[in-house]
Design a protein around this motif. Structure first.
Motif, short mmCIF file in Angstrom:
data_model
loop_
_atom_site.label_atom_id
_atom_site.label_comp_id
_atom_site.label_asym_id
_atom_site.label_seq_id
_atom_site.Cartn_x
_atom_site.Cartn_y
_atom_site.Cartn_z
N LEU A 34 -35.91 1.66 -40.84
CA LEU A 34 -37.20 1.15 -40.37
C LEU A 34 -37.32 -0.35 -40.60
O LEU A 34 -37.03 -0.83 -41.70
N PRO A 35 -37.77 -1.13 -39.60
CA PRO A 35 -38.14 -2.53 -39.85
C PRO A 35 -39.41 -2.57 -40.66
O PRO A 35 -40.11 -1.56 -40.82
N ILE A 36 -39.75 -3.74 -41.17
CA ILE A 36 -40.83 -3.84 -42.16
C ILE A 36 -42.18 -3.36 -41.62
O ILE A 36 -42.94 -2.71 -42.33
N GLU A 48 -46.32 1.26 -41.94
CA GLU A 48 -47.01 2.40 -41.35
C GLU A 48 -46.57 3.71 -42.01
O GLU A 48 -47.38 4.60 -42.27
N ARG A 49 -45.25 3.81 -42.30
CA ARG A 49 -44.73 5.03 -42.92
C ARG A 49 -45.28 5.20 -44.34
O ARG A 49 -45.64 6.32 -44.75
N ASP A 87 -50.80 11.53 -46.90
CA ASP A 87 -50.33 12.92 -46.96
C ASP A 87 -50.11 13.40 -48.39
O ASP A 87 -50.23 14.58 -48.68
N ASN A 88 -49.78 12.46 -49.29
CA ASN A 88 -49.43 12.86 -50.66
C ASN A 88 -50.35 12.16 -51.67
O ASN A 88 -50.17 10.99 -52.00
N ASP A 108 -46.23 -7.44 -47.91
CA ASP A 108 -47.29 -6.49 -47.56
C ASP A 108 -46.91 -5.05 -47.91
O ASP A 108 -47.60 -4.11 -47.53
N ILE A 109 -45.80 -4.88 -48.63
CA ILE A 109 -45.37 -3.55 -49.04
C ILE A 109 -45.87 -3.29 -50.45
O ILE A 109 -45.49 -3.99 -51.38
#
Length: 495
Positions: free
Chosen positions: A34-36, A41-42, A49-50, A304-305
């Protein structure tokens, strides 16, 4: 005679190597690919979800690497440093053994340092120059000359084509008969356009154009003296000798050098960086910088992560349930299973993110080491032959992992933002065993064709001979193949 049918059972043992991929390995592969922007989004979806996933309030630990870049620079300071490095690269070329050059990973880049780079239908600096031309008071003849001059600029915004060639081309292609003096008069008007330095015919003229736009001051006079009269000392960075010639003290010399390093050797490139912000933007996954001594540093763009942890409440609940296993009701056992499932999933996701960071770091470090000369100078011709297998062997990672990293990631450099696959290219091995980059050969071929006499275009045989003289001994059919890949027609169609 009755035939007896005998059935025989045999037990045989056969060894087979079966490779199965676990759910955790699959997750790691998915996140690595996945790109950043998609990773963000993931992560958001996973947190929705968790409930066992939580954002930690602690600062993430950054790996300790020597000479890691300071991530507290303002955008203006960062831009000045970019210009300084680009100027140094334009002034000198230092040969090194790329494999021995250090590459330092600088941890996580800050939001201020990251610049979204534009891809798609962005307006080029040529279009902006044409807009400035339309607002200028020009005759029809001058407008024709100006438009042709703008179209003759290279990507850096410089005019490397001699004026007599432009006169010939205007006469042939536009039926416009003008003199070199006419062209130069219009060129001087073009050099008044923004940004300063556009239309210069050399690096020296480019820098002088920028200096002359400054307000009158003692510092401006010193800069003009340096570039006009002592350009050789400047290009070779003989600062002490320059200080003595100009009769400056150390403080004055430091101020002069600092201002000289702010000059931009590639005005066209810098103009293109700020155009078209309304179109789709590409966020780079890596921020790469080049220091004055040629050292290349990089950082993962993780600003932003969020840094994740297992929710403390879920951890406490799990411990509480596990200490009371014997006295649990059925309802409590179901709650334990649910809590354990969510905690395990959270830990697995956090570990997959860690593996992703490690994979991207070692991959980018290997690419920079392999293509160190390019990151120093930004010259496409300096890209060495490099395939996925080379980086896989250098990092010890699987070939498919390197493919996942390179297929969807972008790297921001001083010379622009590139998809990682840009740095990969096949090689051409000469009869003497020398390996050359196909991109390097194509760049040389393009330069030769650009400089040819358009009234007598060069045949593929002639191009082959000229390439051989430059150290690229390739066959005529290879010349034809590369010419076609560059979208350049045969000689008779180039007249």
């Amino acid at each position: 005679m009755a035939q007896e049918q005998i059935q025989e059972q045999r037990l045989t043992q056969q060894q087979k190597l079966v490779q199965s991929i676990t759910q955790q390995q699959l997750l790691q592969a998915q996140l690595t690919e996945l790109p950043i922007t998609q990773l963000q989004e993931r992560i958001n979806a996973e947190m929705d979800d968790n409930p066992a996933l939580d954002i930690t309030m602690e600062e993430p630990e950054e790996p300790e690497y020597p000479d890691a870049p300071d991530n507290t620079d303002t955008p203006d300071t960062f831009e000045q440093e970019e210009r300084q490095s680009a100027l140094d690269a334009a002034l000198e070329s230092i040969g090194r053994d790329d494999e021995d050059l250090p590459v330092y990973q600088g941890g996580v880049s800050t939001h201020e340092e990251r610049e979204d780079m534009v891809y798609g239908q962005a307006q080029s600096f040529y279009d902006l120059l044409l807009e400035q031309m339309r607002m200028s008071d020009l005759t029809d003849s001058e407008r024709t000359m100006m438009e042709y001059l703008i179209g003759s600029l290279d990507d850096d915004g410089l005019l490397r084509k001699p004026l007599h060639s432009i006169c010939d081309e205007l006469a042939i292609y536009h039926n416009t008969d003008v003199s070199e003096e006419d062209i130069e008069r219009v060129l001087l008007k073009l050099q008044d356009f923004d940004p300063a330095g556009i239309g210069a015919r050399s690096l020296q003229e480019c820098l002088l154009l920028q200096i002359r736009r400054r307000d009158a001051s003692r510092l401006k006079d010193l800069m003009l003296q340096t570039v006009e009269n002592h350009f050789d000392l400047f290009t070779k960075k003989h600062w002490e000798r320059l200080r003595q010639v100009l009769q400056l003290n150390e403080l004055q010399a430091d101020a002069l050098i600092k201002e000289l390093r702010k000059l931009n050797p590639k005005p066209g490139t810098s103009m293109g960086e700020v155009v078209g912000r309304s179109v789709q933007q590409i966020t780079p996954d890596f921020i790469i910088d080049t220091q004055d001594d040629g050292t290349v540093t990089f950082a993962l763009n993780n600003s932003d992560i969020p840094e994740l942890q297992v929710s403390q409440s879920f951890s406490d609940t799990l411990k509480e349930y596990q200490t009371n296993k014997e006295n649990m009701s059925r309802q409590m056992k179901e709650a334990l299973l649910y809590t354990k499932k969510k905690v395990d999933a959270a830990q697995g996701f956090i570990e997959a993110l860690r593996v992703r960071r490690h994979t991207l770091t070692v991959t980018m470090k290997a690419i920079i080491q392999w293509q160190h000369r390019f990151f120093e100078e930004g010259d496409e011709a300096l890209l060495r032959p490099m395939i996925l297998k080379d980086i896989a062997e250098k990092t010890g990672l699987d070939l498919s992992t390197i493919s996942r990293v390179s297929n969807s990631k972008y790297a921001q450099t001083r010379w622009g933002t590139y998809p990682l696959r840009y740095f990969f290219s096949d090689g051409y091995v000469t009869a003497g065993g020398e390996e050359l980059s196909t991109r390097e050969i194509k760049a040389a071929l393009r330069d030769i064709i650009d400089a040819e006499d358009k009234r007598k275009p060069l045949s593929d045989d002639a191009l082959k001979d000229l390439l051989a003289e430059q150290g690229y001994p390739i066959a005529r059919r290879t010349v034809a193949k590369y010419r076609e890949q560059l979208g350049i027609p045969v000689a008779r169609l180039r007249k």
